[in-house]
Design a protein around this motif. Structure first.
Motif, PDB file in Angstrom:
ATOM      1  N   LYS A  27      -3.807   2.339  -7.765  1.00  0.00           N
ATOM      2  CA  LYS A  27      -2.737   1.336  -7.804  1.00  0.00           C
ATOM      3  C   LYS A  27      -3.290  -0.076  -7.934  1.00  0.00           C
ATOM      4  O   LYS A  27      -2.751  -0.905  -8.668  1.00  0.00           O
ATOM      5  N   PHE A  47       0.825  -1.207   0.000  1.00  0.00           N
ATOM      6  CA  PHE A  47       0.000   0.000   0.000  1.00  0.00           C
ATOM      7  C   PHE A  47       0.859   1.257   0.000  1.00  0.00           C
ATOM      8  O   PHE A  47       1.934   1.289   0.593  1.00  0.00           O
ATOM      9  N   SER A  50      -6.798   0.826   2.957  1.00  0.00           N
ATOM     10  CA  SER A  50      -6.344  -0.575   2.896  1.00  0.00           C
ATOM     11  C   SER A  50      -7.512  -1.556   3.040  1.00  0.00           C
ATOM     12  O   SER A  50      -7.579  -2.550   2.307  1.00  0.00           O
ATOM     13  N   ARG A  60       1.554   4.654   1.513  1.00  0.00           N
ATOM     14  CA  ARG A  60       1.275   5.114   2.864  1.00  0.00           C
ATOM     15  C   ARG A  60       1.850   6.489   3.112  1.00  0.00           C
ATOM     16  O   ARG A  60       2.786   6.907   2.459  1.00  0.00           O
ATOM     17  N   ASN A 113      -4.256   4.521  -3.661  1.00  0.00           N
ATOM     18  CA  ASN A 113      -4.342   3.063  -3.504  1.00  0.00           C
ATOM     19  C   ASN A 113      -5.449   2.475  -4.382  1.00  0.00           C
ATOM     20  O   ASN A 113      -5.293   1.390  -4.939  1.00  0.00           O
ATOM     21  N   THR A 131      -6.094   4.991   5.023  1.00  0.00           N
ATOM     22  CA  THR A 131      -5.328   4.845   3.782  1.00  0.00           C
ATOM     23  C   THR A 131      -6.118   4.129   2.694  1.00  0.00           C
ATOM     24  O   THR A 131      -5.689   4.080   1.548  1.00  0.00           O
TER      25      THR A 131
END
Length: 188
Positions: free
Chosen positions: A79, A9, A46, A11, A76, A44
C-alpha cells in the motif's frame, strides 16, 4: 517527512504501535536516509513502513512470527510502496541467526516474553554508538529490559507516555494504554 496516521494502515486483530508512540519511538532512533534498520516484533508493519519512508535509501528488516501479522506487513508494504522492507518470518530468537550484518538502529516492539535474550542477541547486531528503542506496556518488562541493558553497559533513557484522544462531539478524552519507551545507546 509526513508521518502516517493510524487509520491509513491496513489492520486486523494484530496489535499496532499507535501513531503518537510510533512517532516518538522512531524519532529516538535518530534515523538517516541510508540507515539499515531492524524492527523486531513488527506486528502490522506500521513502524517498519514509517521507517522505510525515512530511510528511503536504506533497508528495513521486519522480524515477525505471526502469520496474520506477516500478511498485514505485506499488505501495508504494498500500500505504501515500502519496497525497501524485507520480512523475516519466525520467532525472534530463532530468526536472529539468519540475519546478516550490522544495523544502524533497532526497534523492539514485541518480545514474546524473551526480552533479555532478544536484547542480548539483537544488540550484538547493533553498531557501536547507535540506538536501540524498545516499547513496553508492562512494568515487569521495562524492569527486565533496563536490568539487561545496564548489565550490557548501554546508556539508557526511559520515558512513559500517556496519550488521550478526543472522541465524539463533546471531545471526551479516551486514553490509550500508557507506553514505556526505552532508548539504549550501545557504548561498545
Amino acid at each position: 517527512m509526513r508521518y502516517i496516521r493510524d487509520e491509513e494502515f491496513i489492520r486486523g486483530k494484530t496489535p499496532m504501535t499507535k501513531e503518537e508512540i510510533r512517532i516518538l519511538s522512531i524519532s529516538k532512533l535518530n534515523l538517516e536516509k541510508d540507515f539499515k534498520v531492524m524492527d523486531v516484533g513488527a506486528g502490522t508493519g506500521s513502524v517498519s513502513v514509517q521507517m522505510s519512508k525515512i530511510c528511503y535509501e536504506g533497508q528495513i528488516t521486519a522480524v515477525e512470527r505471526d502469520k496474520e501479522a506477516i500478511d498485514l506487513i505485506e499488505k501495508n508494504k504494498e500500500k505504501f510502496s515500502a519496497h525497501n522492507i524485507s520480512i523475516i518470518e519466525g520467532e525472534a530468537l530463532k530468526a536472529v541467526n539468519s540475519i546478516q550484518g550490522e544495523f544502524d538502529a533497532i526497534f523492539i516492539g514485541g518480545s514474546g516474553g524473551n526480552i533479555e535474550d532478544i536484547i542480548t542477541s539483537y544488540g550484538g547486531k547493533l553498531k557501536q554508538g547507535k540506538n536501540m528503542v524498545l516499547n513496553f506496556i508492562t512494568i515487569d518488562n521495562v524492569y527486565r529490559a533496563m536490568h539487561t541493558l545496564r548489565n550490557l553497559e548501554y546508556d539508557i533513557d526511559l520515558i512513559q507516555v500517556a496519550v488521550s484522544k478526543g472522541k465524539g462531539k463533546s471531545g471526551m478524552l479516551v486514553a490509550i494504554n500508557p507506553i514505556f519507551i526505552v532508548t539504549a545507546v550501545k557504548k561498545h
